[in-house]
Write a protein that holds these residues in place. Structure first.
Motif: not given
Length: 379
Positions: A225-237, A374-379, A346-350
């Motif tokens: 989740v932390g990576d996801a939030v950071g990725a969103a912030a990076d895209l916005m930046a 929705s793009l978090i990779l499975p462990r 599913r990732a493409m749909e997201a």
């Protein structure tokens, strides 16, 4: 050389347009150009305008061709909004233009590059002028698809459908027109997914190539989740940085010109009321422009992101389709190994859902965060 030289990979559409130029007695007075982003809708519309103005049907060399294509011909009016919509006031101005007879050419041509941004009210304001145009007036509407245009307008227009041009055609255009090295031209055409304008930018702007690489290498780093939030912030930046680079200097110059025009002192701490009202109106317009710019940059960025998952699906299924991100096979292969074909879909749909939400005026960062989770990779 002809006026059609930059309309690449559109042979069926060209045949329709050239036949119309050759037989003006059966001319359709309202046309709708549709096609995916980068297919050259406005390029084809401008070329058509040039051919209509040219005494020889589109030589590409005469003054009529050149001025029609670059939008400075006296009888060619070009509407290209930088706002979110085309308002009723702008539509009424176009109606008045349409009523005028051509001044130097055989036709008066009105090109609306973003017909999908006409609101219901502004579209209805144009309806009568398109339904019953002047005998020498031609409307050229451009939009991504017929569904993006009000049904009352599209039902009164002749449809010309453009397609995505092939990589080879886009690369050849970049080499011949812009002098780009053939290898770089092919990379840019492929990476831009044959969007001519984006391909030209990727070929000429190293910053654009760096930003794209930041995006397409992102998916395999989203493992929590932390990576996801950071990725969103990076895209916005990335989008905010692009806005600052492209618009800040322009907006400052516009403010300076307005103050000079009004005879105001730029260094004054406060301005007279009439100057403040003009500045407020300009700032409102600039804010709208910046909002649309952010949306457009994010949409292009999400398309780059989508291309990685698309490539991974191609690799995973062994489909006989060319890979877009040939220079980023490590990320593509990592996704193909980490996700099943269903997971990739599913990732493409997201990503598609995020694009729709941003277009529907959802807060961009919120839409990006929902997508990235929705793009978090499975462990």
């Amino acid at each position: 050389m002809t006026v059609w030289r930059e309309v690449i990979g559109q042979e069926p559409a060209l045949a329709i347009l050239q036949r119309a130029v050759a037989h003006p007695e059966s001319m359709t007075h309202a046309w709708l150009f549709t096609g995916p982003p980068g297919s050259g809708r406005s390029v084809a519309a401008r070329a058509f305008a040039g051919a209509l103005m040219c005494p020889t049907g589109g030589c590409g060399e005469c003054r009529e061709c050149r001025t029609a294509v670059d939008g400075t011909h006296a009888d060619v009016d070009l509407v290209a909004t930088e706002g979110l919509t085309i308002g009723v006031g702008s539509a009424r101005e176009l109606v008045q233009l349409a009523a005028r007879r051509p001044s130097v050419g055989s036709w008066r041509v009105i090109i609306v590059e973003d017909a999908d941004r006409l609101t219901e009210h502004s579209g209805n304001a144009l309806l009568k002028a398109i339904e019953e145009p002047g005998s020498r007036t031609i409307w050229l509407l451009c939009a991504p698809s017929v569904e993006d245009v009000l049904i009352t307008l599209r039902s009164r227009s002749r449809h010309v459908r453009l397609r995505t041009p092939p990589v080879e055609a886009v690369a050849a255009l970049l080499t011949d027109r812009d002098g780009v090295d053939p290898a770089m031209a092919r990379y840019a055409a492929r990476a831009a997914q044959c969007h001519v304008g984006m391909a030209r930018r990727l070929a000429r702007d190293e910053r654009a190539r760096i930003r794209r690489r930041q995006v397409v290498t992102m998916p395999t780093r989203i493992t929590g989740v932390g990576d996801a939030v950071g990725a969103a912030a990076d895209l916005m930046a990335i989008a905010e940085e692009e806005k600052e680079h492209s618009l800040t200097e322009r907006h400052t110059a516009e403010r300076g010109r307005l103050l000079q025009l009004l005879g105001a002192d730029p260094a004054a701490r406060t301005q007279p009321p009439h100057v403040r009202s003009q500045l407020a109106a300009m700032e409102k317009e600039q804010k709208t422009r910046a909002t649309r710019f952010i949306r457009d940059v994010l949409d292009r960025t999400l398309l780059d992101l989508l291309s990685v998952y698309r490539d991974a699906l191609v690799m995973r299924t062994g489909a006989p389709v060319a890979i877009v991100n040939e220079d980023n096979l490590d990320t593509v292969g990592g996704l193909a190994r980490a996700l099943t074909p269903e997971g990739l879909l599913r990732a493409m749909e997201a990503i598609g859902t995020a694009r729709e939400r941003i277009d529907a005026n959802v807060a961009p960062l919120l839409a990006l965060e929902g997508m990235a989770v929705s793009l978090i990779l499975p462990r």
